[in-house]
Motif scaffolding. Structure first.
Motif, PDB file in Angstrom:
ATOM      1  N   VAL A  88      49.417  36.793  38.150  1.00 27.07           N
ATOM      2  CA  VAL A  88      48.549  38.033  38.265  1.00 27.07           C
ATOM      3  C   VAL A  88      49.625  39.261  37.550  1.00 27.07           C
ATOM      4  N   ARG A  89      49.142  39.713  36.291  1.00 26.36           N
ATOM      5  CA  ARG A  89      49.973  40.689  35.681  1.00 26.36           C
ATOM      6  C   ARG A  89      49.864  42.024  36.570  1.00 26.36           C
ATOM      7  N   LYS A  90      50.998  42.934  36.336  1.00 27.21           N
ATOM      8  CA  LYS A  90      51.021  44.145  37.115  1.00 27.21           C
ATOM      9  C   LYS A  90      49.710  45.038  36.277  1.00 27.21           C
ATOM     10  N   GLY A  91      49.250  45.766  37.331  1.00 27.23           N
ATOM     11  CA  GLY A  91      48.144  46.738  37.097  1.00 27.23           C
ATOM     12  C   GLY A  91      46.820  45.871  37.148  1.00 27.23           C
ATOM     13  N   VAL A  92      46.809  44.613  37.416  1.00 26.65           N
ATOM     14  CA  VAL A  92      45.479  43.830  37.309  1.00 26.65           C
ATOM     15  C   VAL A  92      44.986  43.901  38.867  1.00 26.65           C
ATOM     16  N   VAL A  93      43.925  44.138  38.919  1.00 21.86           N
ATOM     17  CA  VAL A  93      43.085  44.170  40.367  1.00 21.86           C
ATOM     18  C   VAL A  93      42.614  42.570  40.620  1.00 21.86           C
ATOM     19  N   ALA A  94      43.114  41.960  41.540  1.00 24.91           N
ATOM     20  CA  ALA A  94      42.651  40.627  42.003  1.00 24.91           C
ATOM     21  C   ALA A  94      42.897  40.498  43.533  1.00 24.91           C
ATOM     22  N   GLU A  95      42.230  39.559  43.950  1.00 24.90           N
ATOM     23  CA  GLU A  95      42.466  39.370  45.509  1.00 24.90           C
ATOM     24  C   GLU A  95      42.817  37.898  45.633  1.00 24.90           C
ATOM     25  N   VAL A  96      43.911  37.545  46.350  1.00 23.46           N
ATOM     26  CA  VAL A  96      44.302  36.136  46.604  1.00 23.46           C
ATOM     27  C   VAL A  96      44.196  35.824  47.940  1.00 23.46           C
ATOM     28  N   SER A 148      42.389  30.771  46.756  1.00 25.57           N
ATOM     29  CA  SER A 148      41.441  31.339  45.934  1.00 25.57           C
ATOM     30  C   SER A 148      41.896  32.788  45.247  1.00 25.57           C
ATOM     31  N   VAL A 149      41.349  33.115  43.978  1.00 23.71           N
ATOM     32  CA  VAL A 149      41.862  34.127  43.367  1.00 23.71           C
ATOM     33  C   VAL A 149      40.641  34.992  43.096  1.00 23.71           C
ATOM     34  N   ARG A 150      40.119  36.115  43.359  1.00 19.89           N
ATOM     35  CA  ARG A 150      38.818  36.848  43.123  1.00 19.89           C
ATOM     36  C   ARG A 150      39.143  37.885  42.084  1.00 19.89           C
ATOM     37  N   ARG A 151      38.253  37.936  40.917  1.00 18.16           N
ATOM     38  CA  ARG A 151      38.473  39.152  40.125  1.00 18.16           C
ATOM     39  C   ARG A 151      37.026  39.619  39.858  1.00 18.16           C
ATOM     40  N   GLY A 152      36.530  40.826  40.665  1.00 20.44           N
ATOM     41  CA  GLY A 152      35.348  41.149  40.678  1.00 20.44           C
ATOM     42  C   GLY A 152      34.553  40.117  41.278  1.00 20.44           C
TER      43      GLY A 152
END
Length: 269
Positions: free
Chosen positions: A79-87, A61-65
């Motif tokens: 996930v591009r660098k600088g992007v906040v995401a939780e995997v 799973s990947v969560r963005r906000g």
């Protein structure tokens, strides 16, 4: 729970392979083998490089906000660098993590995306994650991996980002995303969060526009879409928290308008 997350344990065994490190086109590949912890990659991970996550034997799973998306075993998460995401994984599973500094424009146009992984691309990811490959061969494989991903990147839209929820619902939602089969009830979660049941229910309604029960059901069913192509209906049902296949099929049919098998057939799975 399926298993403790690596963040909870504070440790996880990792194999690493480096190709042309120090060069702009270098690549670092980290392999998190099947072990005793569910692999997870929190929001505070290193964002100085582009990253690719792939689990050949499980779903991610990947969560963005407040927005969550799922990747099957024949997909990967960009996930591009600088992007906040939780995997995070769903189970004690293998995860291959590729870190690079330079990528094609077709990929960097997406802040985050779920991309298809065919047999050839899966083989390349497996190859670069194992020891014994020369640096030159690894860099050649890197070019092939990025070219294949770039060729299919325009078929996928950038993963949406929703405002991150605040309050106790956020922490409960994060735990359920790590383990959709977790059957902890609302009252127990409220006790763990040191709030009343009403407060937690209001937090879910305000954060996700749904009750705790409805949000968990939808999350389980959407997570099951990433598992179904690679697991039986019975196994999928149990892995997302249903006590019986019939209960899962009934919930799935209500949500998506068809049975799991028919849904897959219509999608070409």
């Amino acid at each position: 729970m399926t298993g403790h997350t690596a963040s909870e344990l504070g440790e996880i065994v990792v194999e690493d392979q480096g190709y042309g490190l120090g060069e702009p086109d270098g690549m670092l590949v980290l392999r998190y083998p099947t072990g005793r912890a569910v692999p997870d990659f929190p929001e505070y991970r290193d964002d100085l490089v582009h990253q690719l996550f792939h689990s050949p034997n499980g779903a991610l799973s990947v969560r963005r906000g407040g927005a969550t998306h799922f990747a099957a075993a024949d997909q990967c998460i960009w996930v591009r660098k600088g992007v906040v995401a939780e995997v995070s994984g769903f189970d004690v599973q293998t995860v291959i993590r590729v870190c690079i500094r330079r990528a094609p424009d077709e990929l960097t146009a997406h802040s985050a995306a779920v991309l298809d992984v065919d047999a050839e691309l899966g083989g390349l990811l497996e190859k670069v994650s194992r020891p014994g490959l020369s640096s030159a061969a690894g860099l050649e494989a890197r070019q092939q991996i990025l070219s294949r991903l770039a060729a299919n990147a325009d078929r996928r839209g950038t993963l949406t980002h929703a405002t991150a929820p605040k309050g106790p619902a956020r922490e409960v939602a994060r735990a359920i995303l790590h383990d959709p089969a977790d059957n902890t009830d609302l009252a127990t979660w409220a006790d763990r969060m040191h709030v009343s049941t009403k407060t937690l229910q209001r937090s879910f309604q305000g954060s996700f526009g749904a009750s705790f029960s409805d949000w968990r059901t939808r999350t389980r069913l959407h997570a099951s879409l990433a598992l179904l192509p690679h697991a039986s209906v019975t196994e999928t049902a149990h892995r997302v928290g249903y006590g019986s296949p019939s209960a899962y099929i009934a919930a799935f049919s209500k949500e998506f308008g068809s049975s799991p098998k028919r849904f897959l057939a219509n999608r070409g799975g």
